[in-house]
Write an enzyme that holds these catalytic residues in place. Structure first.
Site, PDB file in Angstrom:
ATOM      1  N   SER A 147       4.722   6.152  -2.489  1.00  0.00           N
ATOM      2  CA  SER A 147       3.286   6.175  -2.250  1.00  0.00           C
ATOM      3  C   SER A 147       2.663   7.215  -3.162  1.00  0.00           C
ATOM      4  O   SER A 147       3.353   8.065  -3.730  1.00  0.00           O
ATOM      5  CB  SER A 147       3.005   6.506  -0.781  1.00  0.00           C
ATOM      6  N   CYS A 148       1.343   7.138  -3.316  1.00  0.00           N
ATOM      7  CA  CYS A 148       0.616   8.139  -4.124  1.00  0.00           C
ATOM      8  C   CYS A 148      -0.858   8.020  -3.778  1.00  0.00           C
ATOM      9  O   CYS A 148      -1.210   7.945  -2.612  1.00  0.00           O
ATOM     10  CB  CYS A 148       0.891   7.954  -5.617  1.00  0.00           C
ATOM     11  N   GLY A 149      -1.725   7.969  -4.795  1.00  0.00           N
ATOM     12  CA  GLY A 149      -3.150   7.828  -4.548  1.00  0.00           C
ATOM     13  C   GLY A 149      -3.577   6.377  -4.462  1.00  0.00           C
ATOM     14  O   GLY A 149      -4.128   5.928  -3.457  1.00  0.00           O
TER      15      GLY A 149
END
Length: 286
Positions: free
Chosen positions: A238-240
């Site tokens: 996951s990230c932005g």
């Protein structure tokens, strides 16, 4: 050195020297951050393809992948075929917009839609030039292809399933964003990170000076061990917006050959748009 990596081999890495020896056997795709960077200089024979073409708004998420039919049109016009395809980016000499993620984003996008022979140029354009590779301002003539896109649904996880399994003991959620936004306030409507997500900044796995060049494998493995990323777990990246996570997805799945890796493509942007979803600030996952 032959193309290297693990997993099923859909994505592998190559050196500039290998590319120099195999220029006539591969398709080369330049994904520098802006068309003017490509115009200024590119590897001979490279066609330009911008990573931003592959995402559009969907629901509350502003950057989700476009459908297969739209992807096919892009692939056709760019002459993408299911033959060895080298992707690379550069430092954005003209616009200066680079962050090094363009080539992992494009590599993931190609594989996500069914390409089975993607080659990432480790170190990108800087390593190519450092090794004595030529650059040009001449554009190749692109022949339209008939590539058939096929979405690889096992590469990613959507919100309902993600929320259901993210806290299971055999699941590890890794947040690829920089530590300061993982712990505090970034551009999102809520601060912090998804509860349970462990921070492993994507840039920590790359060379300090060249973010398209992988660190030595032993250093990467030390960072993964410290994050608790063992092969017996389902690793959710996951990230932005799902972009930074492509770096770690292709590294886990095809460089190290982890058996169960997926991307939460909606990532923190989608998570925080759902009013009831909590977030956590500070260095701890929970």
């Amino acid at each position: 050195m032959e193309p290297y990596g693990g997993g099923d081999g859909r994505v592998r890495w190559v050196t500039p020297e290998w590319l120099m020896d195999n220029m006539d056997e591969v398709k080369i795709v330049d994904c520098q951050p802006n068309i003017h960077d490509y115009i200024f200089e590119h590897i001979p024979g490279a066609v330009y393809l911008n990573e931003g073409l592959f995402r559009e708004p969907r629901g509350m998420a502003p950057a989700m992948y476009i459908p297969e039919g739209a992807v096919e049109l892009i692939f056709h016009q760019a002459g993408i075929e299911d033959l060895p395809t080298v992707v690379y980016t550069g430092p954005g000499e003209v616009k200066g917009w680079d962050d090094g993620l363009e080539q992992t984003m494009l590599a993931y996008s190609l594989a996500r839609f069914g390409h089975r022979n993607v080659l990432v140029l480790n170190g990108g354009l800087p390593e190519w030039k450092k090794a004595g590779g030529d650059v040009t301002k001449v554009f190749p003539e692109v022949e339209e292809s008939d590539f058939s896109a096929e979405t690889q649904k096992d590469f990613y996880i959507e919100y309902p399933e993600f929320k259901k399994i993210k806290d299971h003991d055999d699941v590890l959620v890794l947040d690829a964003r920089p530590r300061e936004v993982y712990e505090g306030q970034g551009p999102w409507i809520k601060p912090g990170h998804i509860p349970g997500a462990v921070n492993l900044p994507w840039a920590s796995l790359m060379d300090d000076e060249n973010k398209t060049l992988l660190k030595p494998e032993e250093e990467i493995l030390e960072l993964l061990e410290a994050a608790g990323a063992s092969e017996d777990k389902t690793i959710i990246r996951s990230c932005g917006t799902g972009r930074e996570a492509t770096n770690e997805f292709i590294l886990f799945k095809w460089y190290l050959g982890y058996p169960d890796v997926r991307i939460y493509e909606g990532s923190f942007t989608e998570w925080t748009q759902i009013e009831d979803n909590p977030t956590v600030t500070g260095p701890d996952p929970y």
